[in-house]
Scaffold this active site. Sequence first.
Site, PDB file in Angstrom:
ATOM      1  N   GLU A 174       1.678  27.754 -31.270  1.00  0.00           N
ATOM      2  CA  GLU A 174       3.023  28.240 -30.927  1.00  0.00           C
ATOM      3  C   GLU A 174       3.039  28.605 -29.453  1.00  0.00           C
ATOM      4  O   GLU A 174       3.141  29.767 -29.074  1.00  0.00           O
ATOM      5  CB  GLU A 174       3.430  29.429 -31.795  1.00  0.00           C
ATOM      6  CG  GLU A 174       4.932  29.710 -31.685  1.00  0.00           C
ATOM      7  CD  GLU A 174       5.383  31.003 -32.312  1.00  0.00           C
ATOM      8  OE1 GLU A 174       5.008  31.291 -33.461  1.00  0.00           O
ATOM      9  OE2 GLU A 174       6.141  31.733 -31.642  1.00  0.00           O
ATOM     10  N   HIS A 188      10.713  28.760 -36.283  1.00  0.00           N
ATOM     11  CA  HIS A 188      10.451  29.796 -35.258  1.00  0.00           C
ATOM     12  C   HIS A 188      11.586  30.814 -35.243  1.00  0.00           C
ATOM     13  O   HIS A 188      12.727  30.460 -35.526  1.00  0.00           O
ATOM     14  CB  HIS A 188      10.340  29.087 -33.899  1.00  0.00           C
ATOM     15  CG  HIS A 188       9.971  29.974 -32.766  1.00  0.00           C
ATOM     16  ND1 HIS A 188      10.891  30.773 -32.113  1.00  0.00           N
ATOM     17  CD2 HIS A 188       8.773  30.187 -32.169  1.00  0.00           C
ATOM     18  CE1 HIS A 188      10.262  31.440 -31.152  1.00  0.00           C
ATOM     19  NE2 HIS A 188       8.984  31.098 -31.165  1.00  0.00           N
ATOM     20  N   ASP A 225       1.440  32.421 -29.051  1.00  0.00           N
ATOM     21  CA  ASP A 225       2.824  32.633 -28.613  1.00  0.00           C
ATOM     22  C   ASP A 225       2.823  32.827 -27.092  1.00  0.00           C
ATOM     23  O   ASP A 225       3.489  33.717 -26.559  1.00  0.00           O
ATOM     24  CB  ASP A 225       3.503  33.820 -29.309  1.00  0.00           C
ATOM     25  CG  ASP A 225       5.037  33.698 -29.314  1.00  0.00           C
ATOM     26  OD1 ASP A 225       5.551  32.714 -28.742  1.00  0.00           O
ATOM     27  OD2 ASP A 225       5.702  34.574 -29.895  1.00  0.00           O
TER      28      ASP A 225
HETATM   29 MN    MN Z   1       7.284  31.828 -30.028  1.00  0.00          MN
END
Ligand code: MN
Length: 311
Positions: free
Chosen positions: A10, A154, A273
């Site tokens: 991600e 997401h 992330d």
């Molecule tokens: Mn993200």
Amino acid sequence: MTPPKVIALEEHFTSPGLRALRGEKDTPVQRKLDDLGELRIREMDEAGIDLQIISENNPATQNLDAETAIKLARASNDVLHEAVRRHPDRFSGFATLPTPDPAAAANELERAVSKLGFRGAMIMGLTHGRFMDDKRFRPIFERAVELDVPLYIHPTPPHPAVQEVYFKEYLALAVAPLGFTLETLTHTFRLVVSGLFDEFPALKIIVGHLGETAPFLLWRTDNILGERAPMPRAFAEYYREHFWLTTSGAFSNSALTCSIAEMGVERIMFSIDWPFMSNRAGRKWMDAAPVSDHVRTLILGDNARKLLKLS
Ligand code: MN
């Protein structure tokens, strides 16, 4: 080429077209999002991350008019493809899809997977306020199953009406501290209750942030939902069969332990992330997490390699 051992799924970027459209300011985080080369690879190297599966940053193209979404999703995927072509051993991609036109989104998914070599697609929550269980989006799921690739659901900010009622006085809660989780958790639970997985028994969904609290809730939801929304199979059965969770932005030992207990070690995949979280912090956490070295190897890369068919 040796197979990547540490994979993160991600990890975001911003394509020039979407950056210009949104008029993004030149901040340190935006500079990282703009980079598809040296800066990104340096931070990967610092944390021993071999491969990033790169995706557009939220909100991607989900809330654009269909024509603009089609144009900018295609341009975004082409930019990302060019970076993957330059660094095939360090980068791969999840496609951006113009979900405002579901038929075009299905076609773009096919192009991204078949022609550009992407491993699936990422969808940024709501499309003009609609969750993906809306029947209009079925062509996208149908194509994902045909291509045998996962879709990554997401977070995005909750619907404006929800934000107004839940968060008006506490706007800080409306995004990552809580709102993102409520939006994505609701999204994924709706997918199960909608019967989507009876229609598409081979559909694979990835969710970040260790499932947005889903593992913690599975028992209770399962225990009560059967009577209220009868389905051919138990809620938790669908969830455990169709969902894979990543550690993006959720570096918590207790959340990881709960996720493994509910989902099994093969359904958890390492992610950061980036650039919203630090590669180093994520890797440091995972290296010390309370799991065996065998399980750590599965989470760091083996599970992703299998799901995404990476050699
Ligand atoms: Mn993200």
